[in-house]
Design an enzyme around this catalytic site. Structure first.
Site, PDB file in Angstrom:
ATOM      1  CE  LYS A 188      -1.881   3.015   2.036  1.00 58.15           C
ATOM      2  NZ  LYS A 188      -1.722   4.445   1.690  1.00 58.15           N
ATOM      3  CD  GLU A 263      12.438   4.284   9.083  1.00 52.98           C
ATOM      4  OE1 GLU A 263      12.467   5.049  10.074  1.00 52.98           O
ATOM      5  OE2 GLU A 263      12.393   4.688   7.916  1.00 52.98           O
ATOM      6  CB  CYS A 297      13.042   9.022   8.636  1.00 55.00           C
ATOM      7  SG  CYS A 297      13.807   7.784   7.605  1.00 55.00           S
ATOM      8  CD  GLU A 397      10.268  12.495  11.350  1.00 56.95           C
ATOM      9  OE1 GLU A 397       9.199  11.891  11.513  1.00 56.95           O
ATOM     10  OE2 GLU A 397      11.280  11.961  10.865  1.00 56.95           O
TER      11      GLU A 397
HETATM   12  P1  NAI Z   1       1.605   8.844   7.789  1.00 61.13           P
HETATM   13  O1  NAI Z   1       2.302   8.072   8.827  1.00 61.13           O
HETATM   14  O2  NAI Z   1       0.168   9.199   8.000  1.00 61.13           O
HETATM   15  O3  NAI Z   1       1.672   8.078   6.375  1.00 61.13           O
HETATM   16  C1  NAI Z   1       2.485   6.996   6.073  1.00 61.13           C
HETATM   17  C2  NAI Z   1       1.686   5.876   5.419  1.00 61.13           C
HETATM   18  O4  NAI Z   1       0.742   5.375   6.351  1.00 61.13           O
HETATM   19  C3  NAI Z   1       0.882   6.271   4.180  1.00 61.13           C
HETATM   20  O5  NAI Z   1       0.919   5.212   3.241  1.00 61.13           O
HETATM   21  C4  NAI Z   1      -0.525   6.392   4.726  1.00 61.13           C
HETATM   22  O6  NAI Z   1      -1.532   6.151   3.763  1.00 61.13           O
HETATM   23  C5  NAI Z   1      -0.538   5.299   5.767  1.00 61.13           C
HETATM   24  N1  NAI Z   1      -1.549   5.471   6.826  1.00 61.13           N
HETATM   25  C6  NAI Z   1      -2.031   6.629   7.341  1.00 61.13           C
HETATM   26  N2  NAI Z   1      -2.954   6.382   8.283  1.00 61.13           N
HETATM   27  C7  NAI Z   1      -3.067   5.039   8.359  1.00 61.13           C
HETATM   28  C8  NAI Z   1      -3.868   4.160   9.160  1.00 61.13           C
HETATM   29  N3  NAI Z   1      -4.733   4.633  10.051  1.00 61.13           N
HETATM   30  N4  NAI Z   1      -3.722   2.833   8.989  1.00 61.13           N
HETATM   31  C9  NAI Z   1      -2.849   2.351   8.088  1.00 61.13           C
HETATM   32  N5  NAI Z   1      -2.077   3.124   7.306  1.00 61.13           N
HETATM   33  C10 NAI Z   1      -2.180   4.452   7.434  1.00 61.13           C
HETATM   34  O7  NAI Z   1       2.441  10.159   7.531  1.00 61.13           O
HETATM   35  P2  NAI Z   1       1.912  11.607   7.011  1.00 61.13           P
HETATM   36  O8  NAI Z   1       0.657  12.006   7.714  1.00 61.13           O
HETATM   37  O9  NAI Z   1       1.860  11.555   5.544  1.00 61.13           O
HETATM   38  O10 NAI Z   1       3.099  12.550   7.489  1.00 61.13           O
HETATM   39  C11 NAI Z   1       3.053  13.120   8.781  1.00 61.13           C
HETATM   40  C12 NAI Z   1       4.405  13.138   9.427  1.00 61.13           C
HETATM   41  O11 NAI Z   1       4.885  11.824   9.613  1.00 61.13           O
HETATM   42  C13 NAI Z   1       5.519  13.808   8.632  1.00 61.13           C
HETATM   43  O12 NAI Z   1       5.511  15.185   8.789  1.00 61.13           O
HETATM   44  C14 NAI Z   1       6.749  13.176   9.214  1.00 61.13           C
HETATM   45  O13 NAI Z   1       7.138  13.830  10.394  1.00 61.13           O
HETATM   46  C15 NAI Z   1       6.284  11.774   9.545  1.00 61.13           C
HETATM   47  N6  NAI Z   1       6.692  10.854   8.484  1.00 61.13           N
HETATM   48  C16 NAI Z   1       7.828  10.160   8.652  1.00 61.13           C
HETATM   49  C17 NAI Z   1       8.297   9.337   7.647  1.00 61.13           C
HETATM   50  C18 NAI Z   1       9.537   8.587   7.809  1.00 61.13           C
HETATM   51  O14 NAI Z   1      10.059   8.009   6.864  1.00 61.13           O
HETATM   52  N7  NAI Z   1      10.081   8.542   8.967  1.00 61.13           N
HETATM   53  C19 NAI Z   1       7.611   9.232   6.359  1.00 61.13           C
HETATM   54  C20 NAI Z   1       6.374   9.973   6.297  1.00 61.13           C
HETATM   55  C21 NAI Z   1       5.962  10.757   7.321  1.00 61.13           C
END
Ligand code: NAI
Ligand code: MG
Length: 495
Positions: A188, A263, A297, A397
């Site tokens: 996904k 991660e 990250c 972050e």
């Molecule tokens: P997110 O954690 O919501 O999104 C990451 C993935 O999780 C996406 O594929 C999303 O569709 C999925 N997701 C979201 N809600 C979910 C749920 N309830 N159940 C299952 N899957 C779900 O991240 P977002 O909102 O796009 O970004 C917010 C913050 O998260 C960023 O500002 C950053 O600080 C952090 N982040 C960190 C990352 C990393 O590689 N460490 C990558 C992306 C975001």
């Protein structure tokens, strides 16, 4: 809009783009779609199927079926490696197309996608294909009175939820070891950046990966993502993204007793001692915090600098950051592209406001940036803050081109300062005294301590986080292949 490569035009020509389930391209059962944008233009790039629980279920069933019947799990490992190398060859062959797709969907400089993200992912498939060939699948056990051995076999269906910052590279880091071990996968991708994962599915098909071994369900987190995480048909789950969502995934998997790899980002520190070449370190850290528009990250966002060189460092680093060429991803001179979405830009700017309101000082102002000819893009200027270590911008972050400077006077103090973070992904130590650098590197609590560099990755060096940065095993190391193989002991009494 930039001129598209004909291959990319062709890929985008059959919108809405479909889900890839059981070797077939299918619309979402609900018929719903969503839009992914080009963050450099702020415009819709493509319409994509919005998968939901029913589609995820179909994908997991297809992956189960492929695990038991396609021959993927049981084929000689050398044959599987040939297919994965063919997949890597195709990634390399289509490197420019993939880089263009990634640059358009994420906003990142195309040269970065072509020079790093895409070739690195190809290399990940090669690394795990080769490692799998050399991994012993049956170990004799010498125990008196028994004829015994352990066999190592794949688990079954593995679920993956990826974020939007390195969509293609992370598909490699995540699924390459799972596939090399003989598992089947359901992916996904993030709703902001689904395109390169769909292209990946196309290449997997072309490489001869059997139907149903690789499945892609595009869609939103709360629908497709949540349905995947809670699916009882999974044998393993992997999530990369925010700690908030990571917790939800862990809870969902916990209910089904599915092991999960998380991660979850970081708040990496760079410890800069007073014996360094200040200009060189300033250039390196300015580069690190603006890489991928700061959406990395493990990057260095807390700069802890020895008081003796603090002023010289700040002067140099602010000049370097201010001179960065902010621009559209396809422009060859761009150093700093847009952030991925308007939501992410508001988040970054919101952090700056809150940080300053609660006492941080702005050394470089940051804020919205406008790029001529691309006025609707989500650009942000790099920012530098200074202040005490409890400020929100020093703790959380931000995921944008924003760094936070602090000073230190002695070694123990700087170690406490770095280790007070709730995260534990990656830090770096900068010093010409390698004995000291190594000593400090060992005392910093995180999955990675780099010396005189930041953001170092190589196949074979394990990359993982601890504490709020994640758990469950990490990626890139040889152990990651073992994470996707379960042990089974076969035992017979003798005599
Ligand atoms: P997110 O954690 O919501 O999104 C990451 C993935 O999780 C996406 O594929 C999303 O569709 C999925 N997701 C979201 N809600 C979910 C749920 N309830 N159940 C299952 N899957 C779900 O991240 P977002 O909102 O796009 O970004 C917010 C913050 O998260 C960023 O500002 C950053 O600080 C952090 N982040 C960190 C990352 C990393 O590689 N460490 C990558 C992306 C975001
Ligand atoms: Mg996009």
């Amino acid at each position: 809009m930039t001129t598209l490569n004909p291959e990319v035009t062709q890929f985008l020509s059959t919108q809405p783009l479909k889900l890839f389930i059981g070797g077939r391209w299918v619309a979402a059962q609900s018929g719903k779609t969503f839009e992914t944008r080009d963050p450099g233009e702020g415009k819709v790039l493509a319409t994509v199927a919005a998968g939901e629980a029913a589609d995820v279920d179909a994908a997991v069933v297809a992956a189960q079926d492929a695990f038991h019947r396609s021959g993927w799990a049981t084929m000689p490992v050398n044959d599987r490696a040939v297919i994965l190398h063919r997949l890597a060859d195709l990634i390399t062959k289509h490197q420019d197309h993939l880089a263009q797709i990634e640059s358009l969907d994420v906003g990142k400089p195309r040269a970065q996608a072509a020079g790093f993200d895409v070739p690195h992912a190809a290399q990940t498939f090669r690394y795990y294909a080769d490692l799998a060939v050399h991994t012993r699948r049956r170990e004799p056990i010498a125990v008196s009175g028994f004829d015994a051995r352990t066999i190592r076999v794949p688990y079954g269906v593995c679920g993956f939820i990826f974020p939007w910052n390195f969509p293609f590279l992370l598909v490699g880091w995540g699924v390459a070891p799972a596939l090399a071990a003989g598992n089947t996968v359901v992916i996904k991708p993030a709703e902001d950046t689904p395109l390169s994962t769909l292209y990946f599915a196309k290449l997997a098909e072309e490489a001869g990966v059997p139907r149903g071994v690789v499945n892609v369900v595009t869609g939103f987190g709360e629908t497709a993502g949540a349905a995947l995480a809670r699916h009882p048909g999974l044998k393993r789950m992997s999530f990369t993204g925010s700690p908030e969502v990571g917790r939800l995934i862990a809870v969902a998997c916990g209910r089904n007793l599915v092991p999960v790899k998380l991660e979850l980002g970081g708040k990496g520190a760079a410890v800069v001692f007073d014996d360094v070449n200040v200009d060189a370190v300033a250039a390196a850290l300015a580069g690190a915090v603006t890489l991928n528009a700061g959406q990395v990250c493990c990057t260095a966002t807390r700069w802890v600098v020895h008081e003796k060189i603090r002023d010289a460092f700040v002067q140099k680093v602010t000049a370097t950051m201010a001179a960065m060429k902010i621009g559209y991803g396809a422009s060859p001179d761009t150093n700093l592209g847009p952030v991925v979405s308007e939501k992410q830009r508001s988040r970054v700017l919101g952090y700056l406001d809150e940080g300053v309101r609660t006492g941080a000082k702005l050394l470089l102002e940051g804020g919205r940036a406008e790029v001529k000819g691309h006025e609707q893009g989500y650009y942000v200027k790099p920012a530098l803050l200074a202040g005490d270590p409890d400020n929100v911008c020093a703790r959380e972050e931000i995921f944008g081109p924003v760094a936070y400077v602090m000073v230190f006077h002695e070694e123990d103090e700087v170690i406490d300062l770095v280790n007070r973070s709730a995260y534990g992904l990656a830090n770096s130590v900068w010093s010409n005294n390698l004995e000291r650098a190594n000593r400090v590197a060992e005392r910093l609590i995180a999955g990675n301590s780099w010396i005189n560099a930041h953001n170092l990755f190589a196949h074979g060096i394990p990359y993982a986080g601890c504490n709020l940065s994640g758990c469950g095993g990490g990626v890139l190391g040889p152990e990651t292949l073992a994470d996707y193989l379960r042990n089974q002991s076969i035992v017979r009494p003798l005599g």
